[in-house]
Design a protein around this motif. Structure first.
Motif, mmCIF file in Angstrom:
data_model
loop_
_atom_site.group_PDB
_atom_site.id
_atom_site.type_symbol
_atom_site.label_atom_id
_atom_site.label_comp_id
_atom_site.label_asym_id
_atom_site.label_seq_id
_atom_site.Cartn_x
_atom_site.Cartn_y
_atom_site.Cartn_z
ATOM 1 N N CYS A 96 -2.572 80.924 -2.326
ATOM 2 C CA CYS A 96 -3.342 79.865 -1.684
ATOM 3 C C CYS A 96 -2.402 78.767 -1.204
ATOM 4 N N ASN A 97 -2.513 78.356 0.038
ATOM 5 C CA ASN A 97 -1.663 77.282 0.566
ATOM 6 C C ASN A 97 -1.919 75.959 -0.146
ATOM 7 N N GLU A 98 -3.170 75.701 -0.510
ATOM 8 C CA GLU A 98 -3.525 74.422 -1.135
ATOM 9 C C GLU A 98 -3.094 74.343 -2.594
ATOM 10 N N ASP A 99 -3.078 75.468 -3.288
ATOM 11 C CA ASP A 99 -2.686 75.490 -4.699
ATOM 12 C C ASP A 99 -1.915 76.780 -4.947
ATOM 13 N N LYS A 100 -0.601 76.699 -5.012
ATOM 14 C CA LYS A 100 0.266 77.876 -5.139
ATOM 15 C C LYS A 100 0.011 78.676 -6.416
ATOM 16 N N ASN A 101 -0.691 78.096 -7.367
ATOM 17 C CA ASN A 101 -1.010 78.802 -8.607
ATOM 18 C C ASN A 101 -2.206 79.742 -8.447
ATOM 19 N N VAL A 102 -2.905 79.651 -7.318
ATOM 20 C CA VAL A 102 -4.060 80.514 -7.079
ATOM 21 C C VAL A 102 -3.578 81.737 -6.297
ATOM 22 N N ASP A 103 -3.688 82.889 -6.958
ATOM 23 C CA ASP A 103 -3.276 84.167 -6.369
ATOM 24 C C ASP A 103 -4.508 84.859 -5.811
ATOM 25 N N LEU A 104 -4.393 85.462 -4.639
ATOM 26 C CA LEU A 104 -5.514 86.154 -4.017
ATOM 27 C C LEU A 104 -5.958 87.371 -4.839
#
Length: 167
Positions: free
Chosen positions: A36-44
């Motif tokens: 996620c561009n907004e939160d790098k800790n969120v993986d698709l």
């Protein structure tokens, strides 16, 4: 599968083999995963990975087999059993691809010949029918032309040929 739960997605890997360094960092491999561009800790969590191999940096690769492969892609020279086997497989595939293309073109050629043969057969059938009607001598040339689908000139030509062959 369509409608299947998102968590059932299988891992997919997209591989690019580059004979140049697309990112100018001298790395043999660049690995990308969707985040996620907004939160790098969120993986698709779609289990897909993009790997970009920079074949010019093969010397920096620690895995020996991968190093051999990258060197082979960069130089085109097989220097190990692995790369010689790959080269043989590529050559075999080129033959198969050439055969596929040949088959495809032959198939098109064959189809063209079939269509041409059908047209010739239909034309021969029209002429045969026209000759039969002319021999019966019960229809006008115009009626025969219209009935068999030939130009009036062709019917008159056939009538003339038949008359000259009877004399």
């Amino acid at each position: 599968m369509k409608g299947q739960d998102y968590s059932k997605l299988k891992k997919s890997v997209i591989i690019f083999l580059c004979r140049f360094d697309p990112f100018d960092r001298d790395e043999p491999c660049y690995t990308f995963e969707y985040r996620c561009n907004e939160d790098k800790n969120v993986d698709l969590k779609d289990s897909s990975v993009v790997k970009v191999f920079n074949c010019t940096a093969y010397e920096n690769e620690k895995n020996e087999s991968l190093q051999e492969f990258l060197r082979f892609v960069q130089t085109g020279k097989p220097e190990s059993d692995l790369t010689r086997e790959i080269e043989n497989m590529v050559e075999q595939q080129k033959t198969v691809e050439a055969n596929k293309n040949l088959y495809f073109y032959m198939s098109i050629h064959d189809q063209d010949k079939i269509i041409e043969g059908r047209k010739e057969g239909m034309e021969a059938n029209k002429i045969s029918n026209a000759k039969n009607f002319l021999a019966m001598n019960i229809l006008t040339h115009e009626q025969i032309a219209k009935g068999v689908g030939l130009p009036l000139e062709k019917i008159e030509e056939l009538a003339s040929e038949m008359a000259s062959s009877q004399s």
